[in-house]
Design an enzyme around this catalytic site. Structure first.
Site, PDB file in Angstrom:
ATOM      1  CB  CYS A 334      17.298  18.416 114.900  1.00 33.92           C
ATOM      2  SG  CYS A 334      16.889  16.678 114.871  1.00 33.92           S
ATOM      3  NE  ARG A 363      16.395  10.005 108.676  1.00 32.89           N
ATOM      4  CZ  ARG A 363      16.015   9.837 109.930  1.00 32.89           C
ATOM      5  NH1 ARG A 363      15.953   8.614 110.444  1.00 32.89           N
ATOM      6  NH2 ARG A 363      15.703  10.877 110.689  1.00 32.89           N
ATOM      7  CD  GLN A 381      11.672  12.308 111.562  1.00 36.32           C
ATOM      8  OE1 GLN A 381      12.211  13.403 111.411  1.00 36.32           O
ATOM      9  NE2 GLN A 381      12.246  11.320 112.216  1.00 36.32           N
ATOM     10  CG  ASP A 383      11.112  15.846 114.226  1.00 38.99           C
ATOM     11  OD1 ASP A 383      11.171  15.394 115.378  1.00 38.99           O
ATOM     12  OD2 ASP A 383      12.067  15.841 113.439  1.00 38.99           O
ATOM     13  CG  HIS A 385      13.323  19.660 117.909  1.00 38.09           C
ATOM     14  ND1 HIS A 385      12.802  19.513 116.638  1.00 38.09           N
ATOM     15  CD2 HIS A 385      14.276  18.700 118.046  1.00 38.09           C
ATOM     16  CE1 HIS A 385      13.430  18.514 116.022  1.00 38.09           C
ATOM     17  NE2 HIS A 385      14.323  18.005 116.850  1.00 38.09           N
ATOM     18  CE  LYS A 469      16.576   5.366 122.279  1.00 40.92           C
ATOM     19  NZ  LYS A 469      16.424   5.020 120.854  1.00 40.92           N
ATOM     20  CG  HIS A 515      15.565  15.535 119.459  1.00 38.36           C
ATOM     21  ND1 HIS A 515      15.830  16.049 118.207  1.00 38.36           N
ATOM     22  CD2 HIS A 515      16.725  15.610 120.146  1.00 38.36           C
ATOM     23  CE1 HIS A 515      17.102  16.416 118.150  1.00 38.36           C
ATOM     24  NE2 HIS A 515      17.658  16.156 119.319  1.00 38.36           N
TER      25      HIS A 515
END
Length: 619
Positions: A334, A363, A381, A383, A385, A469, A515
């Site tokens: 992000c 992580r 990911q 990912d 945005h 979400k 997201h």
């Protein structure tokens, strides 16, 4: 004052601060009272040994209700501990909660449980259940609780007592087993009939590798034998489909001890499947107006201080010192996407801006939590945005949800469970963003689900602090739900990073940020996909789509021509010209789950044709 709204719509008021659940159950009809195994009061699960306070709707739970399994399994975990207490008197008891499909209990014992131990314990569990064990609940002051568990040498219980706020604790006794427990439990042990102990595993106390390693017994329980039998059958099928076993057997991927837990190595064949996944998604990105980017794998800690991650999630992040400056290995994408968006000031006419990345993140998961590709330390990911104006929000959510379902359907999933996580209306102050923003975001998500005609479950109070979400779960080939796609609002990061756009009136306004991840992570999706197909991927995904099998040396030159022709047409093909019987090589191709076999004998070579055999179907 307690006010209870009963199942028939009537209400009863009690002029006292709390009322035993059993007293309210006594007000029900004879038939309903006899079938009540627990209750919901104001949406909270309670057992007949507890009390209710305040005002709420009182719903009696029967064994067919989903929540009743929680009660059944929670009590069954105490019966399991009861059996261990009798067979292993020196055992120390940790915790024994219900979980999604069963329950477990953690013990400290002198040596790991063996399969023979598990059989003895299960036999004793069933003997105890025949005794119709009495169940009772008491509230003890902490001094009495410490004295009791201290005298028994139950150090884990003493540690738990210290963590419980207040001066008293809840104690449940099931048969002759006394346990520190908040409940709730089933109304009677006689309802527990169908219990199966499944496996044992090591588990660190509190998930901390610096703490003692305990022995965990996994088990399950059902009200009906048919449900237990179906579950055991599904477990056997799941074991055959285990992606860790298939990953090694099909030479797709593995985790190498030499490199460390939770770090995935994609072998050539697995890399082909991953390439197909990523290429399909990237093509869809471009069709749908996404801009693909790449961001660094590390960044200064200051970036993560601004985002708030370093403050709240430091223990889950990998950090390093670089010339006296702290850096972080990125745990998410992000902030990087925000920095790319902020390279210029966008006008409302240029929105929405959709930034996407196959971003690898890391992580610090505990070693005990790692599980094949499903729980790892390094993962990629898909990912993205979306930065948009408020009025663009409904259309963006609609498109994103449709995108998610389209993607999952393309990969072979056709059953979904959708959850809409919204904030707790009774605690609005614990969430970022204004009431108006939350109302707008929740409405956009709910309307999108409705417009697509999807069944969904509204999860009150399940939203994270920074926004509501949608979660999309897929149901795999053997009926298991898997959490995959997420569409998540964020009212926190745009403010922390001062992310704006120029509105039609010329003023700067905060951008709305969404997201979204559709695969979730490439690794986890691959693990789920492998199990869904049991390794037999559809032809478009299969790492090897066809194998050419020459029957004899005379057919070999034409077999090479066939292979080369297929390669020229973009078919992923291999040749198996080993001096083994053709039947053996066919079986090998079946074991490796190759979709097609092109068998070439002397006759085929002479006629310029091949005999095609489809996986699992013959020629």
């Amino acid at each position: 004052m307690v006010k209870v709204i009963l199942p028939d719509g009537s209400s009863r008021s009690f002029d006292q601060p709390e009322v035993p659940v059993s007293e309210v159950v006594a007000l029900l009809s004879d038939r309903l009272r006899a079938s009540t195994v627990g209750v919901l009061f104001g949406g909270q699960l309670r057992d007949v040994y507890q009390s209710v306070t305040g005002e709420g709707t009182f719903r009696a739970l029967r064994d067919e209700d989903e929540q009743s399994l929680y009660l059944l399994r929670h009590t069954a975990s105490h019966v399991l501990a009861h059996a261990v207490q009798e067979l292993f008197p020196d055992a120390k008891f940790a915790i024994g909660p219900p979980i999604d499909e069963g329950f477990y209990y953690d013990f400290e014992v002198d040596k790991p449980f063996t399969p023979e131990d598990l059989a003895r314990i299960e036999a004793r569990v069933h003997e105890l259940l025949k005794e119709n064990l009495p169940i009772s609940r008491e509230v003890w002051d902490k001094g009495r609780a410490r004295e009791h568990f201290g005298r028994l040498g139950q150090r884990y219980k003493l540690e738990l007592i210290d963590d419980i706020p207040g001066d008293s604790v809840s104690i449940y006794t099931v048969g002759r087993f006394v346990d520190l427990c908040a409940g709730p439990h089933i109304d009677s042990a006689k309802r527990i009939k169908h219990v199966k102990l499944l496996s044992t595993a090591g588990a660190y106390w509190r998930g901390d590798s610096k703490q003692p390693m305990l022995q965990r017994i996994y088990a399950t329980a059902f009200f009906k034998k048919s449900d237990l039998d179906a579950y055991i059958t599904r477990l056997a099928e799941a074991e055959k489909r285990d992606h860790r076993r298939l990953g090694r057997a099909l030479d797709l991927f593995d985790v190498k001890d030499e490199a460390g837990g939770g770090l995935v190595f994609w072998h050539p064949k697995g890399a082909i499947v991953r390439e197909q996944m990523e290429q399909y998604l990237k093509n869809e990105y471009r069709k749908r107006g996404y801009q693909l980017v790449y961001t660094p794998h590390i960044a200064k800690a200051d970036l993560w201080k601004t985002s708030g991650h370093l403050t709240y999630y430091r223990d889950n992040m990998f950090t390093m010192d670089v010339e006296g400056q702290e850096y972080v290995v990125k745990p998410m994408n992000c902030p990087g996407h925000i920095l790319i968006y902020k390279r210029k000031l966008y006008s409302f006419r240029e929105l929405p801006v959709r930034i996407a990345e196959m971003g690898t993140v890391y992580r610090r998961e505990l070693s005990g939590a790692l599980h094949g590709l499903l729980r790892v330390r390094g993962f990629t990911q898909d990912d993205a945005h979306i930065f948009c104006a408020p009025e663009q929000l409904p259309g963006e959510v609609d498109d994103t949800l449709e995108f998610a379902l389209s993607l999952l359907t393309r990969f072979g999933f056709d059953k979904f469970a959708v959850e809409l996580s919204v904030r707790d209306p009774n605690n609005p102050t614990k969430y970022a963003g204004t009431d108006e923003e939350w109302a707008m975001a929740e409405a956009a998500l709910e309307d999108a689900v409705k417009r697509l005609g999807l069944d969904y479950k509204r999860m009150e109070g399940e939203a994270v602090f920074y926004g509501p979400k949608i979660d999309v779960k897929v149901i795999d080939a053997i009926g298991r739900p898997w959490q995959l796609s997420t569409i998540q609002f964020d009212f926190n990061l745009p403010r922390r990073f001062d992310v704006n756009y120029v509105a039609s009136g010329g003023e700067r306004r905060p951008v709305v940020m969404v997201h979204r991840a559709l695969f979730g992570s490439i690794e986890r999706f691959m693990g789920i996909l492998t199990e869904h197909y049991a390794g037999a991927f559809p032809t478009w995904l299969a790492p090897v789509q066809c194998v050419v099998l020459p029957v004899s040396a005379e057919a070999l030159p034409f077999a090479h021509e066939v292979r080369d022709a297929l390669l020229a047409r973009g078919i992923r093909v291999e040749m198996d010209a080993r001096e083994e019987k053709i039947g053996y090589r066919v079986r090998e191709a079946e074991v490796h789950k190759i979709p097609f076999m092109a068998v070439v004998g002397e006759r085929e070579a002479k006629d310029g044709v091949v005999a095609v055999r489809a996986r699992g179907k013959g020629m």
